[in-house]
Motif scaffolding. Structure first.
Motif, mmCIF file in Angstrom:
data_model
loop_
_atom_site.group_PDB
_atom_site.id
_atom_site.type_symbol
_atom_site.label_atom_id
_atom_site.label_comp_id
_atom_site.label_asym_id
_atom_site.label_seq_id
_atom_site.Cartn_x
_atom_site.Cartn_y
_atom_site.Cartn_z
ATOM 1 N N GLU A 243 0.812 -1.214 0.000
ATOM 2 C CA GLU A 243 0.000 0.000 0.000
ATOM 3 C C GLU A 243 0.853 1.274 0.000
ATOM 4 O OE1 GLU A 243 -3.119 0.462 -0.383
ATOM 5 O OE2 GLU A 243 -3.905 -1.586 -0.210
ATOM 6 N N GLU A 244 2.109 1.168 0.414
ATOM 7 C CA GLU A 244 2.989 2.337 0.461
ATOM 8 C C GLU A 244 3.518 2.733 -0.917
ATOM 9 O OE1 GLU A 244 4.087 4.225 3.251
ATOM 10 O OE2 GLU A 244 2.382 3.223 4.200
ATOM 11 N N VAL A 245 3.398 1.843 -1.897
ATOM 12 C CA VAL A 245 3.979 2.093 -3.220
ATOM 13 C C VAL A 245 3.046 2.987 -4.039
ATOM 14 C CG1 VAL A 245 4.726 1.005 -5.384
ATOM 15 C CG2 VAL A 245 5.231 -0.077 -3.182
ATOM 16 N N PRO A 246 3.532 4.135 -4.523
ATOM 17 C CA PRO A 246 2.688 5.011 -5.340
ATOM 18 C C PRO A 246 2.561 4.478 -6.769
ATOM 19 C CG PRO A 246 4.886 5.934 -5.162
ATOM 20 C CD PRO A 246 4.880 4.697 -4.299
ATOM 21 N N VAL A 247 1.556 4.960 -7.469
ATOM 22 C CA VAL A 247 1.333 4.586 -8.861
ATOM 23 C C VAL A 247 1.280 5.862 -9.693
ATOM 24 C CG1 VAL A 247 -0.165 3.379 -10.500
ATOM 25 C CG2 VAL A 247 0.061 2.528 -8.157
ATOM 26 N N ASP A 248 1.998 5.878 -10.795
ATOM 27 C CA ASP A 248 2.035 7.048 -11.670
ATOM 28 C C ASP A 248 0.630 7.387 -12.170
ATOM 29 O OD1 ASP A 248 2.417 8.465 -14.407
ATOM 30 O OD2 ASP A 248 4.406 8.524 -13.485
ATOM 31 N N PRO A 249 0.259 8.665 -12.187
ATOM 32 C CA PRO A 249 -1.077 9.046 -12.676
ATOM 33 C C PRO A 249 -1.369 8.562 -14.094
ATOM 34 C CG PRO A 249 -0.066 10.892 -11.533
ATOM 35 C CD PRO A 249 0.988 9.826 -11.645
ATOM 36 N N LEU A 252 -2.564 5.064 -13.825
ATOM 37 C CA LEU A 252 -3.954 5.066 -13.359
ATOM 38 C C LEU A 252 -4.899 5.362 -14.515
ATOM 39 C CD1 LEU A 252 -3.654 7.029 -9.977
ATOM 40 C CD2 LEU A 252 -3.768 4.558 -10.307
ATOM 41 N N ARG A 285 0.024 -3.384 -9.083
ATOM 42 C CA ARG A 285 0.994 -2.845 -8.128
ATOM 43 C C ARG A 285 1.592 -3.949 -7.272
ATOM 44 N NH1 ARG A 285 -0.839 1.477 -3.592
ATOM 45 N NH2 ARG A 285 -2.166 -0.295 -3.012
ATOM 46 N N ASP A 294 9.400 -0.807 -7.194
ATOM 47 C CA ASP A 294 8.497 0.157 -6.578
ATOM 48 C C ASP A 294 7.839 1.031 -7.630
ATOM 49 O OD1 ASP A 294 10.631 1.694 -7.370
ATOM 50 O OD2 ASP A 294 10.853 2.782 -5.468
#
Length: 347
Positions: A243-249, A252, A285, A294
């Motif tokens: 859950e800590e890993v961001p995803v590039d917009p 998305l 993810r 990541d």
């Protein structure tokens, strides 16, 4: 006369959503999650042969907090895979053999009158576990199938007007036979939508099947056991790390474009909902983290596209008549929808 909550040791009061929430855990970093994930898959691979790819997606779905449906012909090791995954993850494991006479209370539990105390005591059913295997889920009646909906969606069950939270982590792995239809009850769309992924195992390669036979002879017994790799607390920390890993917009937006393309497809009557695009990005993810990254790439999304979207589509009668399958629709969408060009490169 009030029911007794077995998890609290006293009278059961209606639980709120806050009661279901678990205390925060310290997340593991990407390298730790990837190393533990590989160890789990390697351990399961000691008894389950030729299923590394679907098992990796199944583990990614678990790390994303979801439920898994294995849909394939009997005898391919789906039950063994679910049991082995539960044991390697250190989860309490319960198996329910779904039959037409299975009642909802056989899953959720029921309140039983105790003459000694002149009160009703709630006796929890098999759903109160870490990993529930619903074997041949399409052989039980829709009323019993729907009893799992609340558990899968809310991590709680309601019995006699009272709500009981389930343990965390809680996951459902179900198996289904898509070939035989006599005496079966196809899962409704609302039930299918609660499974984060639907996976097909497929027949093993010749060498893999020979390996299956050889391992059975070598162990000289039917039972195949795996060692525990992590425990439930560690699994929660792994999930928190994902859950800590961001995803590039842009990634998305790509997931949204793929889901939208299924809604606009001429062969699709009902396309993937926002829950489908959410499942797509969450499993992608988790898969990226399992592979030690990541950064979520379009290739991660494509790798789980069929597993996360195909079971959420309802095709038109004309498409069914021509033999088109939802998996084929999703593969076409993955091939035609352009991916992002500005997302960060994987490290």
């Amino acid at each position: 006369m009030t029911p007794t909550d077995p998890t609290a040791g006293g009278p059961a009061a209606p639980h709120t959503a806050a009661t279901v929430a678990a205390p925060p855990v310290d997340p593991l970093d990407v390298e730790q999650v990837a190393a533990l994930g590989r160890a789990v898959l390697d351990e399961v691979g000691t008894v389950v042969v030729g299923m590394r790819e679907p098992l990796e997606v199944a583990l990614a779905a678990v790390l994303a907090g979801g439920h898994v449906l294995f849909e394939d012909v009997p005898g391919l090791g789906k039950t063994l895979a679910a049991r082995s995954l539960a044991h390697a993850l250190g989860l309490d494991f319960r198996r329910v053999q779904c039959t037409p006479d299975l009642l909802p209370s056989d899953l959720t539990g029921s309140s039983v009158f105790d003459p000694a105390t002149a009160s009703f005591t709630f006796r929890p059913g098999p759903v109160f576990t870490g990993l529930l295997l619903a074997d041949e889920i399409n052989r039980t009646a829709p009323k019993t199938q729907s009893a799992l909906l609340e558990a899968m969606a809310e991590r709680q069950v309601t019995v006699d007007g009272r709500t009981y939270p389930l343990t965390r982590p809680f996951h459902v792995v179900a198996t289904s036979n898509p070939v035989e239809y006599e005496g079966t009850y196809p899962l409704p769309e609302a039930q299918l939508d609660r499974f984060m992924v639907r996976l097909a195992v497929g027949y093993p390669e010749r060498a893999a099947e020979v390996d299956v036979l050889s391992r059975r002879l070598d162990r000289r017994q039917e039972q195949a056991d795996v060692d525990q790799v992590v425990d439930a607390a560690t699994l929660l920390a792994m999930q928190a790390g994902v859950e800590e890993v961001p995803v590039d917009p842009d990634v998305l937006a790509y997931c949204v474009d793929l889901a939208a393309a299924t809604r606009q497809h001429p062969s699709v009557e009902v396309g993937a909902s926002p829950r489908g695009s959410q499942a797509l990005v969450l499993v992608a993810r988790a898969l990226a983290v399992l592979r030690g990254r990541d950064v979520v790439t379009p290739d991660d999304v494509k790798a789980v596209g069929v597993a996360t979207l195909a079971h959420r589509l309802s095709l038109t009668p004309q498409a069914w008549a021509t033999g088109l399958a939802p998996q084929g629709v999703v593969r076409g969408v993955l091939a035609s929808v352009p991916g992002p060009t500005t997302a960060r490169a994987a490290r």
